[in-house]
Design an enzyme around this catalytic site. Structure first.
Site, short mmCIF file in Angstrom:
data_model
loop_
_atom_site.label_atom_id
_atom_site.label_comp_id
_atom_site.label_asym_id
_atom_site.label_seq_id
_atom_site.Cartn_x
_atom_site.Cartn_y
_atom_site.Cartn_z
N TYR A 103 -8.42 -5.28 1.62
CA TYR A 103 -7.81 -4.68 1.75
C TYR A 103 -7.41 -3.45 1.51
CZ TYR A 103 -4.00 -1.66 4.15
OH TYR A 103 -2.82 -0.20 4.78
N SER A 108 -4.10 4.36 2.02
CA SER A 108 -2.95 3.58 1.52
C SER A 108 -2.59 3.63 -0.11
CB SER A 108 -3.17 1.70 2.05
OG SER A 108 -2.19 1.15 1.35
#
Length: 598
Positions: A481, A468
């Protein structure tokens, strides 16, 4: 006498033109016949791994080219290896092993050079059902390729000529008198197996055989009897009268990919395949060659219903037409988190390229839906598998099942992931465990288990880990995350370094803001259920307004595998953040202090 590496082969002798050819046969003689022709300085044993795989579906025939292996040599050698005489040999073999049906021809290196002659001369028309070529051009096509570039030179064309001229250094040496014979019967013949192992990564085994020095010395006449004559006066009628599958190893040290730029005008029915490998693919990539040859033979062997001569199920509703079909058609690919979003889009992109797709997800219904869509989208085959990537034992069982039923995967896409937002001090240990179990440990399990299978197989592969932009973009709202994705990014970089020597590429893809359902299911730490649902809806709406489609991420995944890229930011904001993380990390740290408004 049994054939080395092929203990079940049936051997016979066929006389033609004053010589005897040693021919080996495997498989059921009532099935379609596949004839494998070896190159220089090989013997038929170079095909043993491929032949074993093909024999499960076909009648497979291998023969030692005249002067090689256990076939006798012409006397004198000069003039005894012309393409015309080699065509006589092929027809003698074809008539003996398959008198009533055309054969499917497969050639590597000089076997491919011969194959181009066989498939373009009039006297073989009707005897060849298909031709698969690898690492060997038509000398006639090569001659025209050279003429076009010398008669109308441009900087690009001159560069192509010089590039191929440098790759062809060995051809000049083989035209010298006596020297090649002395080298092969002396030190080169002794050291050649070790050279292949070190440079080409050819595994040890039944190849090469003890006849190598003699085969190579005699085989020099293949070059002397044909190359200069054909390159000077190439045939103008060298059009293929059978469908051709061209398999191009992208790392071939002897042949440029540009040699095949003009091939479409000579081959009306051409299928291109590209393989990340070096020259000796029959020894280094037998699994992939077996799959591609099988698919091509069955495509051109079946009747009007397309059922295929060996009874193999033709599952795709339409042929692969994707832009990467030449790279992935027939190759086994596994995508985790394939039920929706980026995982589903990636599975469908590989399907459009003709891959054999395993769609894995803990959502059984979603995975089945993706597999069905893959079949309709061009996949050679597709299967759904249910797995929780955070469960190590479940992943091990999945890998065992996939390897046993579908084969070791060539491409693994570790895509499964979950979202978690909220301040660090509000994130519980249980929250941390959930996000790390899926986002990090799921990737670790996939890399270790499936990557281990790739390494053990020894035929290369590629691992794609979906990270990501959060991996390098700090945020006070995404500590858990971002940490999981940063770990995935660094894991990918470490694995890339470790596995490069095994021809296994590793890529970290960092999508950015993409319109998928991960936002609707993301967890928000430190808030009650009602507030969490409100934030999920608002985040999903924002991502929807951005509306960057997962299909663009999927395209980036396939492109990254083809190019063997290391880190791939996808969206414009992901690329901008990646650039800033390298040139101005302090600016990103300042942005990270801003409290998001949710």
């Amino acid at each position: 006498m049994s054939v080395r590496g092929l203990p079940t082969a049936r051997e016979r002798r066929i006389s033609t033109g004053g010589i005897e050819l040693c021919v080996a046969e495997l498989g059921d003689p009532t099935r379609p016949t596949v004839v494998l022709v070896h190159g220089y300085p090989d013997s038929k044993e170079v095909w043993s791994e491929v032949a074993t795989r093909l024999a499960e579906s076909f009648h497979v025939v291998l023969y030692d080219v005249r002067g090689h292996g256990r076939s006798t040599a012409p006397v004198p050698l000069r003039g005894g290896f012309t393409l015309e005489k080699l065509t006589d040999d092929f027809l003698a073999v074809a008539d003996a092993v398959s008198p009533d049906r055309p054969v499917h021809l497969v050639g590597h290196d000089w076997g491919s050079v011969q194959g181009w002659e066989f498939v373009t001369v009039g006297r073989t028309e009707g005897r060849i059902a298909s031709f698969t070529s690898m690492s060997g051009p038509s000398l006639d096509h090569f001659g025209h390729w050279i003429k076009r570039r010398t008669m109308r030179p441009t900087p690009r064309r001159v560069g192509q000529l010089l590039g191929q001229g440098a790759k062809s250094w060995y051809v000049y040496l083989l035209h010298t008198p006596v020297l090649p014979e002395l080298a092969w019967r002396g030190p080169l013949g002794r050291y050649w197996p070790g050279i292949l192992q070190r440079v080409e990564k050819v595994p040890q085994g039944d190849y090469p055989t003890a006849s190598l020095p003699q085969d190579a010395a005699r085989g020099a006449w293949l070059y002397r009897d044909n190359v200069r004559a054909r390159l000077r006066r190439p045939r103008v009628d060298a059009h293929a009268h059978a469908p051709v599958q061209l398999i191009t190893p992208t790392g071939d040290a002897f042949l440029s990919e540009r040699l095949y730029d003009d091939l479409d005008e000579w081959v009306p029915r051409l299928t291109r395949r590209s393989l990340a490998a070096k020259h000796w693919v029959p020894r280094t990539r037998p699994d992939q060659l077996g799959t591609w040859i099988t698919d091509f033979v069955e495509t051109h062997e079946g009747g009007a219903d397309g059922s295929g001569g060996s009874g193999r199920r033709q599952t795709g509703a339409r042929p692969a037409t994707g832009p990467y079909a030449e790279h992935f058609a027939g190759r086994p690919v596994l995508v985790t988190g394939a039920a929706s979003g980026i995982g589903r889009a990636t599975a469908l992109a590989f399907a459009a390229a003709g891959a054999r797709v395993v769609a894995a997800d803990r959502d059984a219904v979603g995975a089945a839906g993706t597999a069905e869509a893959c079949l309709l989208g061009g996949a050679l085959d597709a299967w759904a598998e249910v797995v929780d990537v955070s469960d190590e034992q479940a992943m091990e069982k999945l890998a065992e099942k996939v390897a046993a039923e579908y084969g070791v995967v060539d491409v693994l896409v570790n895509n499964a992931g979950i979202g978690l937002s909220g301040p660090f001090l509000d994130t519980s240990s249980e929250d941390w465990k959930k996000v790390l179990d899926v986002n990090l440990w799921g990737v670790i399990h996939g890399c270790r288990i499936f990557g281990g299978q790739m390494a053990e197989r020894g035929q290369g592969g590629h691992i794609v880990n979906i990270a990501s932009a959060a991996a390098y973009l700090p945020s006070r709202a995404l500590p858990a995350y971002s940490t999981s994705k940063a770990a995935v990014l660094m894991l990918s970089e470490c694995l890339r370094a470790e596995l490069a020597g095994r021809d296994i590429g590793v890529t970290a893809v960092c999508p950015g803001i993409v319109n998928t359902n991960i936002t609707a299911t993301a967890r928000f730490a430190g808030v009650d259920e009602m507030e969490e649902k409100r934030r999920q809806k608002k985040t999903a709406r924002l991502y929807g307004l951005r509306n960057y489609p997962p299909e663009k991420v999927a395209d980036a995944v396939l492109r990254a595998v083809v190019r063997n890229q290391a880190v791939v930011p996808v969206t414009p904001e992901a690329r901008a953040a990646h650039l800033l993380s390298r040139v101005s990390p302090g600016l990103l740290r300042a942005f990270a202090r801003i409290r998001p408004r949710l």
